[in-house]
Design an enzyme around this catalytic site. Structure first.
Site, PDB file in Angstrom:
ATOM      1  N   VAL A 195      38.961  29.127  28.995  1.00 47.70           N
ATOM      2  CA  VAL A 195      37.511  29.174  28.772  1.00 47.70           C
ATOM      3  C   VAL A 195      37.196  30.664  28.688  1.00 47.70           C
ATOM      4  O   VAL A 195      37.184  31.363  29.696  1.00 47.70           O
ATOM      5  CB  VAL A 195      36.733  28.476  29.909  1.00 47.70           C
ATOM      6  CG1 VAL A 195      35.240  28.581  29.680  1.00 47.70           C
ATOM      7  CG2 VAL A 195      37.159  27.012  30.036  1.00 47.70           C
ATOM      8  N   GLY A 196      36.962  31.159  27.472  1.00 48.97           N
ATOM      9  CA  GLY A 196      37.015  32.584  27.151  1.00 48.97           C
ATOM     10  C   GLY A 196      35.944  33.487  27.725  1.00 48.97           C
ATOM     11  O   GLY A 196      35.180  34.091  26.961  1.00 48.97           O
ATOM     12  N   CYS A 197      35.909  33.673  29.033  1.00 51.34           N
ATOM     13  CA  CYS A 197      34.921  34.558  29.646  1.00 51.34           C
ATOM     14  C   CYS A 197      35.148  36.025  29.284  1.00 51.34           C
ATOM     15  O   CYS A 197      34.217  36.830  29.372  1.00 51.34           O
ATOM     16  CB  CYS A 197      34.899  34.377  31.160  1.00 51.34           C
ATOM     17  SG  CYS A 197      36.502  34.574  31.959  1.00 51.34           S
ATOM     18  N   HIS A 198      36.340  36.376  28.840  1.00 57.51           N
ATOM     19  CA  HIS A 198      36.608  37.756  28.430  1.00 57.51           C
ATOM     20  C   HIS A 198      35.849  38.123  27.160  1.00 57.51           C
ATOM     21  O   HIS A 198      35.741  39.287  26.821  1.00 57.51           O
ATOM     22  CB  HIS A 198      38.115  37.967  28.234  1.00 57.51           C
ATOM     23  CG  HIS A 198      38.719  37.074  27.203  1.00 57.51           C
ATOM     24  ND1 HIS A 198      39.053  35.753  27.468  1.00 57.51           N
ATOM     25  CD2 HIS A 198      39.037  37.289  25.902  1.00 57.51           C
ATOM     26  CE1 HIS A 198      39.562  35.209  26.381  1.00 57.51           C
ATOM     27  NE2 HIS A 198      39.560  36.121  25.408  1.00 57.51           N
TER      28      HIS A 198
END
Length: 174
Positions: free
Chosen positions: A137-140
């Site tokens: 889950v691409g929080c970056h």
């Protein structure tokens, strides 16, 4: 709400696998239905390093997909991730994160607007930092409105985020 309150400690996962990555060791937990968490080594340690590995098909599939991501041959993940252990606000932020495609990014404000929570920047940042499954889950992919990195709660922090952004070809202000 399920039998575990939001304030109770997370249950011990029934399954656990560790995989090597360019970021260091990763630790995936879950059950037969979903990935519960992904941790990136921090300071040489993983959260559940004292537990024995207990692989299953879901975690093995996630490990394979992460290997493909790091090899540059995968841009989306299709393993189910459990995003139900947060508040409704956190879950809405995590769904917003999941919608940001590989190689793209949003500002915290844009993410807030995308989920109908304009002006909730600080709360958005807190929810992004509480994401249980970074990378999957691409929080970056969330940056400040000026393109700067304001922090990262996984792995070694900002250096980990910088690596992920460079890997996806996302420009940021250093």
């Amino acid at each position: 709400m399920n039998s575990h309150s939001l304030n109770s400690p997370a249950p011990t996962p029934p399954n656990l696998v560790r995989v090597q990555s360019p970021l260091g060791d990763l630790e995936l937990t879950g059950d037969d239905d979903e990935v519960w968490s992904l941790a990136i080594v921090r300071g040489g340690h993983l959260p559940l390093e004292g537990l024995a590995e207990a692989p299953n098909a879901v975690l093995e599939r996630a490990a394979t997909q992460l290997g493909e991501y790091f090899a540059g041959t995968r841009v989306t993940f299709d393993v189910p991730v459990r995003l139900s252990r947060g508040t409704e606000f956190q879950r809405s932020v995590w769904r917003g994160l999941a919608a940001i495609p590989f190689g793209d990014h949003l500002s915290y404000g844009e993410l807030g607007r995308s989920i109908g929570k304009s002006g909730a920047g600080r709360a958005i940042g807190g929810a992004v930092g509480a994401n249980p499954a970074p990378i999957l889950v691409g929080c970056h992919r969330v940056l400040a409105s000026n393109g700067r990195i304001t922090g990262f709660s996984a792995g070694e922090g900002i250096p980990t985020k910088q690596w992920l952004l460079r890997h996806e070809g996302i420009e940021y202000v250093g």
